[in-house]
Scaffold this active site. Structure first.
Site, short mmCIF file in Angstrom:
data_model
loop_
_atom_site.label_atom_id
_atom_site.label_comp_id
_atom_site.label_asym_id
_atom_site.label_seq_id
_atom_site.Cartn_x
_atom_site.Cartn_y
_atom_site.Cartn_z
N GLU A 1 12.82 10.93 12.18
CA GLU A 1 12.36 9.69 12.82
C GLU A 1 11.18 9.09 12.06
OE1 GLU A 1 12.78 12.21 16.46
OE2 GLU A 1 12.77 10.27 17.46
N ASN B 1 2.68 8.56 15.76
CA ASN B 1 3.47 8.79 16.97
C ASN B 1 2.53 9.38 18.01
OD1 ASN B 1 5.20 9.63 18.95
ND2 ASN B 1 6.58 10.76 17.60
N GLU C 1 20.70 20.74 15.17
CA GLU C 1 20.62 21.08 13.74
C GLU C 1 20.70 22.58 13.49
OE1 GLU C 1 16.96 19.37 12.20
OE2 GLU C 1 17.48 17.46 13.17
N ASP D 1 13.06 26.88 26.10
CA ASP D 1 13.34 27.04 24.68
C ASP D 1 14.75 27.60 24.49
OD1 ASP D 1 13.45 28.20 21.99
OD2 ASP D 1 11.31 27.68 21.94
N MET D 2 15.62 26.80 23.89
CA MET D 2 17.03 27.18 23.76
C MET D 2 17.20 28.48 22.98
SD MET D 2 20.06 26.65 24.67
CE MET D 2 20.75 25.06 25.11
N HIS E 1 15.52 7.66 22.13
CA HIS E 1 15.84 8.36 20.87
C HIS E 1 16.57 7.45 19.90
CE1 HIS E 1 16.20 11.99 23.78
NE2 HIS E 1 15.00 12.03 23.23
N ARG F 1 14.07 18.34 32.07
CA ARG F 1 14.62 17.25 32.88
C ARG F 1 16.05 17.58 33.32
NH1 ARG F 1 11.57 13.66 29.04
NH2 ARG F 1 13.39 13.35 27.72
N GLY G 1 16.42 19.60 17.15
CA GLY G 1 16.19 21.05 17.15
C GLY G 1 17.42 21.90 17.46
N ARG H 1 5.29 4.35 16.39
CA ARG H 1 6.41 4.56 17.29
C ARG H 1 6.00 4.02 18.66
NH1 ARG H 1 7.98 9.61 20.84
NH2 ARG H 1 10.06 8.96 21.47
#
Ligand code: ADP
Length: 404
Positions: A389, A14, A341, A290-291, A187, A248, A338, A98
């Site tokens: 993936e 990838n 999950e 970063d969440m 995705h 984004r 991320g 990929r």
């Protein structure tokens, strides 16, 4: 060496703009023999990080100035004695790449030949940040592993079943045709993987399965799956459409672009950078994409971080509702990647107002990150399915080779 009955070892590549991720599978049991990443390609202090057989891991500095060097480093890494294949077998039997954009041409993974390479080149303008590096990865890898089959697995392929009414933008047809402007979706490998997993876990055949799959990572998209096939997705012509993402913006009024060009004298490149790299969670929080950090800041009273979470959740819920309306019947809502999950607060917030769709979350199951996080009386299952993936690309590579 003669080819074994079926290829045993598949190397998944990838290639990104400054990094290459890899994973070498023993496909007998889909075991990752080694996986890792070469980072900071073309920058200062490039490095290789890897794990071997899910046990030892290390990070080493490497001398790498371009993608070709990086792949050479990966090939050398695979050649380590602790990874050597059983006598009479090859270190790598096939390589799966990929590739981000397959345009309208590829709805399936394919064996790479000159025609396929030409098509990938043709789509450079549609994915200028991705396809050229994917292509360079293929070329360099073919030189390093000249005697094995190489397959391309496209991020857009799963979404090629989206019907015209969902992929067409309401713009002049001739203009869109000339530039191939339409919704493609991305995705796809992840949405397909969790769709297959859901069918397996629910013991349902794919053609009986209606899902909404939420891939919430750094990039985010939501897909409507009818009878096992993608029928709509939030991402569009480019990865900019749809949900709020790490950097984004997702959906905005397109006139905002014109307004900024007029009133801020922004150039095309300025707006490109603004919406792709300086918006989303990063812009809303004012400090990070970063969440985890944003959720932490929000719970310690940072109102900006709290709003960032609310905007993110509101957008996601809107897509779930819209796609549910289009599906008629919904069997399961799937969370992956991320954020999907790992973040029970985000799942809880997205589902909070969705009881109208028959979606009921069970707080305890959700906090424990169980596979099923819905209540027993929920008419729609809510599932947490870790995406993979790489293994999907490895499986696709095998199936392409076996069918060719
Ligand atoms: P990528 O799209 O780069 O593959 P990932 O799927 O790894 O990204 O997702 C990265 C995002 O997941 C980041 O925003 C990160 O903060 C978030 N994330 C990972 N773990 C958690 C967690 N426990 N809680 C909330 N967010 C998380």
């Amino acid at each position: 060496l003669p080819m074994a009955d079926s290829p045993k070892r598949v190397l998944v590549i990838n290639a990104g703009s400054s990094s290459i991720k890899f994973c070498l599978y023993d496909m007998e049991n889909e075991f990752p023999l080694t996986r890792g990443i070469v980072e900071r390609i073309g920058l200062d202090d490039p490095r290789l990080s890897y794990t071997i057989k899910d046990a030892t891991s290390a990070t080493e500095p490497v001398a790498v100035k371009d993608h070709r060097d990086a792949l050479r480093v990966i090939a050398q890494h695979i050649d380590r004695p602790e990874l050597s294949p059983p006598a009479g077998h090859r270190a790598v039997d096939a390589v799966g790449h990929r590739v981000v954009h397959g345009g309208e041409k590829f709805s399936q993974p394919v064996l790479i030949d000159e025609d396929v390479k030409r098509a990938i080149r043709e789509y450079f303008p549609l994915a200028p940040l991705h396809n050229p590096v994917n292509y360079r990865g293929i070329e360099a890898c073919q030189e390093l592993f000249p005697d094995v089959p190489h397959a391309a697995v496209f991020d857009t392929a799963f979404h090629q079943t989206i019907p015209p009414e969902a992929y067409t933008y309401a713009m002049p047809v001739e203009l869109c045709e000339r530039h191939r402007i339409r919704k493609y979706g991305f995705h796809g490998t992840s949405h397909r993987y969790v769709t297959l997993e859901a069918a397996r876990i629910l013991k349902t055949s794919l053609d009986q399965l209606n899902l909404i799959t939420c891939h919430l990572g750094n990039g985010c998209s939501i897909t409507a799956v009818r009878s096992g096939k993608s029928v709509d997705t939030s991402i569009g012509f480019t990865p900019l459409e749809g949900l709020v993402m790490g950097t984004r913006s997702g959906d905005i009024d397109p006139a905002i672009v014109l307004f900024l060009m007029r009133h801020e004298k922004m150039t095309v490149d300025d707006v490109d950078e603004l919406l792709n790299k300086k918006s989303g969670l990063l812009a809303l929080s004012g400090s990070t994409n970063d969440m985890r950090d944003i959720l932490e800041a929000a719970s310690s009273g940072d109102t900006r971080a709290a709003l960032a979470v609310e905007v993110f959740v509101h957008r996601a819920r809107k897509y779930v509702g819209a796609f549910a309306a289009g599906l008629g019947r919904l069997d399961a809502l799937i969370f992956t990647a991320g954020i999907g999950e790992n973040s029970s607060p985000i799942r809880e917030a997205v589902c909070a107002e969705l009881e109208i769709l028959g979606i009921q979350l069970d707080s305890e199951r959700n906090q424990a990150n169980e596979t099923f996080v819905n209540t027993d009386s929920s008419s729609v299952k809510v599932m947490v399915i870790p995406t993979d993936e790489e293994v999907m690309i490895a499986r696709d590579t095998l199936s392409v080779i076996e069918n060719s």
